[in-house]
Enzyme design. Structure first.
Site, PDB file in Angstrom:
ATOM      1  N   ARG A 205      37.084 -31.218  19.036  1.00 42.63           N
ATOM      2  CA  ARG A 205      36.235 -32.524  18.827  1.00 42.63           C
ATOM      3  C   ARG A 205      36.854 -33.547  18.088  1.00 42.63           C
ATOM      4  O   ARG A 205      36.670 -33.679  17.062  1.00 42.63           O
ATOM      5  CB  ARG A 205      34.853 -32.152  18.248  1.00 42.63           C
ATOM      6  CG  ARG A 205      33.966 -30.965  19.168  1.00 42.63           C
ATOM      7  CD  ARG A 205      33.016 -30.548  18.208  1.00 42.63           C
ATOM      8  NE  ARG A 205      32.423 -29.065  18.985  1.00 42.63           N
ATOM      9  CZ  ARG A 205      31.634 -28.315  18.527  1.00 42.63           C
ATOM     10  NH1 ARG A 205      30.998 -28.761  17.164  1.00 42.63           N
ATOM     11  NH2 ARG A 205      31.412 -27.263  18.904  1.00 42.63           N
TER      12      ARG A 205
ATOM     13  N   TYR B 214      28.978 -36.981  15.707  1.00 40.90           N
ATOM     14  CA  TYR B 214      28.810 -35.483  15.683  1.00 40.90           C
ATOM     15  C   TYR B 214      27.856 -35.068  16.674  1.00 40.90           C
ATOM     16  O   TYR B 214      28.080 -34.172  17.308  1.00 40.90           O
ATOM     17  CB  TYR B 214      28.583 -34.856  14.376  1.00 40.90           C
ATOM     18  CG  TYR B 214      28.115 -33.377  14.098  1.00 40.90           C
ATOM     19  CD1 TYR B 214      29.125 -32.564  14.418  1.00 40.90           C
ATOM     20  CD2 TYR B 214      26.796 -33.253  13.846  1.00 40.90           C
ATOM     21  CE1 TYR B 214      28.755 -31.132  14.253  1.00 40.90           C
ATOM     22  CE2 TYR B 214      26.319 -31.891  13.901  1.00 40.90           C
ATOM     23  CZ  TYR B 214      27.315 -30.829  14.101  1.00 40.90           C
ATOM     24  OH  TYR B 214      27.162 -29.587  13.847  1.00 40.90           O
TER      25      TYR B 214
ATOM     26  N   ARG C 238      20.241 -32.447  22.157  1.00 37.06           N
ATOM     27  CA  ARG C 238      20.406 -33.906  21.478  1.00 37.06           C
ATOM     28  C   ARG C 238      19.234 -34.700  21.597  1.00 37.06           C
ATOM     29  O   ARG C 238      18.732 -35.368  20.722  1.00 37.06           O
ATOM     30  CB  ARG C 238      21.506 -34.532  22.328  1.00 37.06           C
ATOM     31  CG  ARG C 238      22.864 -34.075  22.155  1.00 37.06           C
ATOM     32  CD  ARG C 238      23.981 -34.942  22.768  1.00 37.06           C
ATOM     33  NE  ARG C 238      25.457 -34.433  22.470  1.00 37.06           N
ATOM     34  CZ  ARG C 238      26.237 -33.574  23.497  1.00 37.06           C
ATOM     35  NH1 ARG C 238      25.424 -33.047  24.492  1.00 37.06           N
ATOM     36  NH2 ARG C 238      27.301 -33.182  23.179  1.00 37.06           N
TER      37      ARG C 238
ATOM     38  N   LYS D  42      23.693 -17.326  25.784  1.00 44.34           N
ATOM     39  CA  LYS D  42      23.772 -18.679  26.009  1.00 44.34           C
ATOM     40  C   LYS D  42      25.434 -18.980  26.343  1.00 44.34           C
ATOM     41  O   LYS D  42      26.039 -18.542  25.173  1.00 44.34           O
ATOM     42  CB  LYS D  42      23.070 -19.440  24.878  1.00 44.34           C
ATOM     43  CG  LYS D  42      23.226 -20.852  25.150  1.00 44.34           C
ATOM     44  CD  LYS D  42      22.669 -21.576  23.681  1.00 44.34           C
ATOM     45  CE  LYS D  42      22.672 -23.284  23.847  1.00 44.34           C
ATOM     46  NZ  LYS D  42      23.974 -23.570  23.512  1.00 44.34           N
TER      47      LYS D  42
ATOM     48  N   GLY E  46      21.945 -28.945  29.180  1.00 39.58           N
ATOM     49  CA  GLY E  46      23.154 -29.873  29.338  1.00 39.58           C
ATOM     50  C   GLY E  46      22.935 -30.867  30.165  1.00 39.58           C
ATOM     51  O   GLY E  46      22.814 -30.670  31.455  1.00 39.58           O
TER      52      GLY E  46
ATOM     53  N   HIS F 120      27.913 -25.710  26.436  1.00 38.21           N
ATOM     54  CA  HIS F 120      27.581 -25.988  24.881  1.00 38.21           C
ATOM     55  C   HIS F 120      27.683 -27.734  24.578  1.00 38.21           C
ATOM     56  O   HIS F 120      28.045 -28.260  24.026  1.00 38.21           O
ATOM     57  CB  HIS F 120      28.741 -25.748  24.090  1.00 38.21           C
ATOM     58  CG  HIS F 120      28.382 -25.033  22.733  1.00 38.21           C
ATOM     59  ND1 HIS F 120      28.367 -23.778  22.534  1.00 38.21           N
ATOM     60  CD2 HIS F 120      28.392 -25.670  21.558  1.00 38.21           C
ATOM     61  CE1 HIS F 120      28.027 -23.491  21.310  1.00 38.21           C
ATOM     62  NE2 HIS F 120      28.034 -24.808  20.599  1.00 38.21           N
TER      63      HIS F 120
END
Length: 387
Positions: free
Chosen positions: A187, A44, A329, A250, A306, A274
């Site tokens: 996804r 995820y 992340r 954004k 990103g 994203h």
């Protein structure tokens, strides 16, 4: 060889403690964090939309931009500080909004915020957080760390007005409207894994009527319908009528949308695809920055996220015209690895690498970083200026 083609090597084990990996880079941290997560939640966080082409491109694109250091410059005192949302920040680095930090670690968004506040690193809090926005900003005891609240174009506007009111009262400086997700991207890893969240997960920043349903992500996600009819003119005007917080958007990836954002009077744009999680095969954000900066610089604030994995990546973005860089992340990997302390480790890696890059490039302050510090290698193997 591109960094995305390099195999993830197991983190080295210390002689004293074979179970404790030594973390010297974000790549080390990613591996150590991924080892601690279940496949469902690891995929995820780490995965993207469809074939993950944009996900890989975001990271690989930085390798095309080559550093051109200046020498014999006084770098005995390096000042990384800048401002964001009218508040001083330690450096042009902040944490992007990402949902459900408690999937990574029980410390949750409060743990992420604690690490940010200790280093005066700004944080954008997702509307889909597991901790209250008040508890999150409360980690900055003196109120010096800048916070923003993220919202999506919810069809139920009361959700947004409630968030804006609470955020203002809690000392938040800005609202960040996500504009690249009128619907959720496809996804594949989440579909294969049957993604769902643990029973009892709560979303305390959302109104009671959203606390059931699938929301398009998976079992247990609040039922948040997005306004797929939202437009620039109407949405920004409505946001301005609801708050005096700075309004940022954004998800800008087109120079045409950057121009519209300027015309609509937003305070800032975040160039973002994203993290490759929405529409696959969009360009890498660092390449988009190179297109948009000449249009937007001096007219609105420019941020980007990103694919950032190094302090030198932050330097490259600033050289191309970004005022600020956000990472998503990386904070999650830190959290999964060691809770709030792991987020601190992640931030420290980037902070130290960025400072070192500034010094080696001959820059003692942010305004010293210019396009002259970069070249790009063209298809013929010839170095060219970036502008």
């Amino acid at each position: 060889m591109s960094r995305t083609n390099l195999p993830i090597q197991p983190a080295k084990m210390s002689d004293a403690t074979s179970s404790k990996p030594q973390i010297f880079s974000i790549q080390d941290l990613k591996q150590a964090a991924s080892d601690k997560m279940s496949q469902m939640y690891r995929d995820y966080y780490n995965g993207g939309a469809m074939d993950n082409i944009t996900l890989a491109s975001n990271e690989a694109a930085f390798d095309r931009y080559l550093l051109r250091p200046r020498v014999l410059r006084n770098v005995s005192n390096i000042d990384m500080t800048t401002t964001l949302w009218g508040t001083k920040a330690a450096l042009p680095l902040g944490v992007s909004p990402s949902a459900m930090h408690r999937l990574a670690h029980a410390d949750g968004e409060v743990g992420t915020s604690k690490a940010c506040a200790a280093r005066n690193v700004p944080m954008i809090l997702s509307a889909l957080s597991n901790d209250t926005l008040e508890d999150v900003s409360g980690q900055s005891s003196d109120g010096s760390t800048p916070y923003a609240i993220q919202v999506s174009p919810f069809k139920n506007r009361q959700i947004t007005t409630n968030l804006l009111s609470r955020a203002k009262a809690a000392g938040y400086k800005a609202v960040v409207l996500t504009v690249d997700a009128p619907m959720f991207g496809r996804r594949l890893d989440d579909l294969r894994n049957g993604f769902s969240i643990p029973p009892g997960f709560s979303f305390p920043n959302l109104s009671a009527q959203t606390q059931s349903g699938s929301g398009g992500l998976g079992g247990g996600i609040p039922d948040l319908s997005f306004d797929t009819a939202a437009t620039w003119e109407e949405k920004i005007a409505w946001m301005k009528s609801q708050t005096d917080l700075e309004i940022w958007v954004k998800g800008v990836t087109s120079p045409l949308d950057a121009q519209i954002a300027i015309e609509q009077g937003v305070d800032g744009i975040i160039i973002s695809n994203h993290g490759g999680r929405q529409l696959d095969t969009t360009p890498a954000t660092i390449d988009i920055l190179r297109e948009i900066a000449p249009i937007a610089k001096g007219k609105t604030r420019i941020a980007i996220d990103g694919g950032f994995r190094r302090g030198s990546d932050i330097f490259k973005a600033v050289a191309l015209g970004a005022d600020f860089v956000f990472v998503g992340r990386i904070a999650i990997w830190g959290l999964a690895y060691d809770g709030s302390n792991g987020v601190g480790l992640a931030l420290d890696l980037l902070i130290n690498e960025f400072k070192l890059c500034m010094g080696l490039a001959g820059c003692s302050k942010i305004s010293d970083i210019t396009p002259a510090h970069l070249s790009i290698l063209n298809a013929k193997g010839v170095l060219e200026s970036v502008y």
